[in-house]
Write a protein that holds these residues in place. Sequence first.
Motif, PDB file in Angstrom:
ATOM      1  N   THR A   1       0.826  -1.212   0.000  1.00  0.00           N
ATOM      2  CA  THR A   1       0.000   0.000   0.000  1.00  0.00           C
ATOM      3  C   THR A   1       0.856   1.256   0.000  1.00  0.00           C
ATOM      4  N   SER A   2       1.894   1.272   0.802  1.00  0.00           N
ATOM      5  CA  SER A   2       2.718   2.479   0.909  1.00  0.00           C
ATOM      6  C   SER A   2       3.522   2.771  -0.343  1.00  0.00           C
ATOM      7  N   SER A   3       3.684   1.783  -1.206  1.00  0.00           N
ATOM      8  CA  SER A   3       4.484   1.986  -2.421  1.00  0.00           C
ATOM      9  C   SER A   3       3.642   2.316  -3.644  1.00  0.00           C
ATOM     10  N   LEU A   4       2.319   2.331  -3.504  1.00  0.00           N
ATOM     11  CA  LEU A   4       1.458   2.583  -4.660  1.00  0.00           C
ATOM     12  C   LEU A   4       1.541   4.037  -5.115  1.00  0.00           C
ATOM     13  N   THR A   5       1.501   4.225  -6.436  1.00  0.00           N
ATOM     14  CA  THR A   5       1.430   5.565  -7.007  1.00  0.00           C
ATOM     15  C   THR A   5      -0.032   5.987  -7.142  1.00  0.00           C
ATOM     16  N   ASP A   6      -0.242   7.242  -7.446  1.00  0.00           N
ATOM     17  CA  ASP A   6      -1.612   7.712  -7.690  1.00  0.00           C
ATOM     18  C   ASP A   6      -2.245   6.914  -8.825  1.00  0.00           C
ATOM     19  N   ASP A   7      -1.470   6.630  -9.872  1.00  0.00           N
ATOM     20  CA  ASP A   7      -2.010   5.878 -11.001  1.00  0.00           C
ATOM     21  C   ASP A   7      -2.392   4.462 -10.583  1.00  0.00           C
ATOM     22  N   ASP A   8      -1.563   3.840  -9.721  1.00  0.00           N
ATOM     23  CA  ASP A   8      -1.901   2.503  -9.224  1.00  0.00           C
ATOM     24  C   ASP A   8      -3.271   2.499  -8.547  1.00  0.00           C
ATOM     25  N   TRP A   9      -3.603   3.595  -7.902  1.00  0.00           N
ATOM     26  CA  TRP A   9      -4.882   3.694  -7.201  1.00  0.00           C
ATOM     27  C   TRP A   9      -6.018   4.095  -8.136  1.00  0.00           C
ATOM     28  N   LEU A  10      -5.809   5.086  -8.953  1.00  0.00           N
ATOM     29  CA  LEU A  10      -6.902   5.697  -9.714  1.00  0.00           C
ATOM     30  C   LEU A  10      -7.310   4.915 -10.970  1.00  0.00           C
ATOM     31  N   LYS A  11      -6.422   4.102 -11.498  1.00  0.00           N
ATOM     32  CA  LYS A  11      -6.683   3.497 -12.807  1.00  0.00           C
ATOM     33  C   LYS A  11      -7.858   2.522 -12.822  1.00  0.00           C
ATOM     34  N   TRP A  12      -8.279   2.069 -11.641  1.00  0.00           N
ATOM     35  CA  TRP A  12      -9.338   1.060 -11.589  1.00  0.00           C
ATOM     36  C   TRP A  12     -10.745   1.628 -11.702  1.00  0.00           C
ATOM     37  N   TRP A  13     -10.928   2.875 -11.361  1.00  0.00           N
ATOM     38  CA  TRP A  13     -12.275   3.375 -11.101  1.00  0.00           C
ATOM     39  C   TRP A  13     -13.103   3.626 -12.352  1.00  0.00           C
TER      40      TRP A  13
ATOM     41  N   ALA B   1      -9.507 -10.102   1.884  1.00  0.00           N
ATOM     42  CA  ALA B   1      -8.132  -9.644   1.618  1.00  0.00           C
ATOM     43  C   ALA B   1      -7.435 -10.533   0.596  1.00  0.00           C
ATOM     44  N   ALA B   2      -8.217 -11.246  -0.218  1.00  0.00           N
ATOM     45  CA  ALA B   2      -7.646 -12.196  -1.169  1.00  0.00           C
ATOM     46  C   ALA B   2      -6.742 -11.538  -2.203  1.00  0.00           C
ATOM     47  N   SER B   3      -6.947 -10.249  -2.463  1.00  0.00           N
ATOM     48  CA  SER B   3      -6.114  -9.538  -3.443  1.00  0.00           C
ATOM     49  C   SER B   3      -5.372  -8.389  -2.768  1.00  0.00           C
ATOM     50  N   THR B   4      -4.732  -8.713  -1.656  1.00  0.00           N
ATOM     51  CA  THR B   4      -3.925  -7.714  -0.956  1.00  0.00           C
ATOM     52  C   THR B   4      -2.884  -7.097  -1.876  1.00  0.00           C
ATOM     53  N   HIS B   5      -2.466  -7.844  -2.896  1.00  0.00           N
ATOM     54  CA  HIS B   5      -1.454  -7.348  -3.829  1.00  0.00           C
ATOM     55  C   HIS B   5      -1.951  -6.171  -4.670  1.00  0.00           C
ATOM     56  N   SER B   6      -3.265  -5.918  -4.685  1.00  0.00           N
ATOM     57  CA  SER B   6      -3.806  -4.831  -5.507  1.00  0.00           C
ATOM     58  C   SER B   6      -4.909  -4.083  -4.758  1.00  0.00           C
ATOM     59  N   PRO B   7      -4.542  -3.182  -3.840  1.00  0.00           N
ATOM     60  CA  PRO B   7      -5.554  -2.475  -3.039  1.00  0.00           C
ATOM     61  C   PRO B   7      -6.552  -1.679  -3.879  1.00  0.00           C
ATOM     62  N   GLY B   8      -6.097  -1.056  -4.948  1.00  0.00           N
ATOM     63  CA  GLY B   8      -7.010  -0.271  -5.775  1.00  0.00           C
ATOM     64  C   GLY B   8      -8.047  -1.132  -6.462  1.00  0.00           C
ATOM     65  N   TYR B   9      -7.624  -2.262  -7.006  1.00  0.00           N
ATOM     66  CA  TYR B   9      -8.556  -3.207  -7.622  1.00  0.00           C
ATOM     67  C   TYR B   9      -9.545  -3.725  -6.589  1.00  0.00           C
TER      68      TYR B   9
END
Length: 275
Positions: free
Chosen positions: A123-135, A172-180
């Motif tokens: 989570t701490s290493s995610l960029t804004d794009d990592d977060w926003l691209k899913w929505w 928490a099955a996809s902890t690897h992708s918080p935004g997704y």
Amino acid sequence: MQQLLDKVAVVTGAAQGLGRSIALAMAQEGADLVLCDVQEDRLNEVSAEIEALGRKSLPIRCDVSSREEVSAMFARAGEQFGTVHILVNNAARVPNSPADEVRRNKHYAYITTPMERQSLGITSSLTDDDWLKWWGVNVHGVFYCIREALKFMEPQGYGRIINIASIAGTSAASTHSPGYSASKAAVVSLTKTVALDVAGAGIYANAIACGGVLTPPFQEYLDGATEEQKRSLYQIVPVGRLGTPEEYASLAVYLAGETHYLVGQVISPNGGAVI
């Protein structure tokens, strides 16, 4: 007796994988299809498969993250078929980039291999794009399609809405992708609120919270994975395999039909990964 005879179904993300399987399964049960995807060539191939089954098909290139394109798609559906009875919101972005694979492997190793407890630092290493691209696709697209479909369903007093969610949105099955994960949780919540809103008009909205589906992107991941990485994945699925698109499609057909009392439910075929 075909369960969906003469019904009109809109399936988004229909060019391959789960969307293709759902569209074909509904055609086999008698539905005519409006097919939506951004991959035109593959979409046309699926359309031809449906017509070979004796049903009508309208393939439309549509980016569901655009409300204008979604509105135009449903307008064409109305012109071609007169109405829409079934909506399957399947289109989605999935975590399949190289960076996603690194995070996925780190997550799977952490929960399947004895090691010192620590922060995974995801989570701490995610960029804004990592977060926003899913929505845009995963959440806004689902809403845009529901809103347009209801313009047909509410006046006719009938409809079936099936939103393809994920165990990522319920665990928490996809902890690897918080935004997704957050985007799929939004789909779960939206399904419940829409269901209560429209059930009185004879419109049933439900969600399928998928576990692992053996779609082309997941197959690509497996093809590039080591044997240890594959074992880590299968270790967290009690049945020891991923679900096939056809297995999920059969549930979508059931939810699109008449023989159930399900409203606002989140049904999760996942091989026991989340119980």
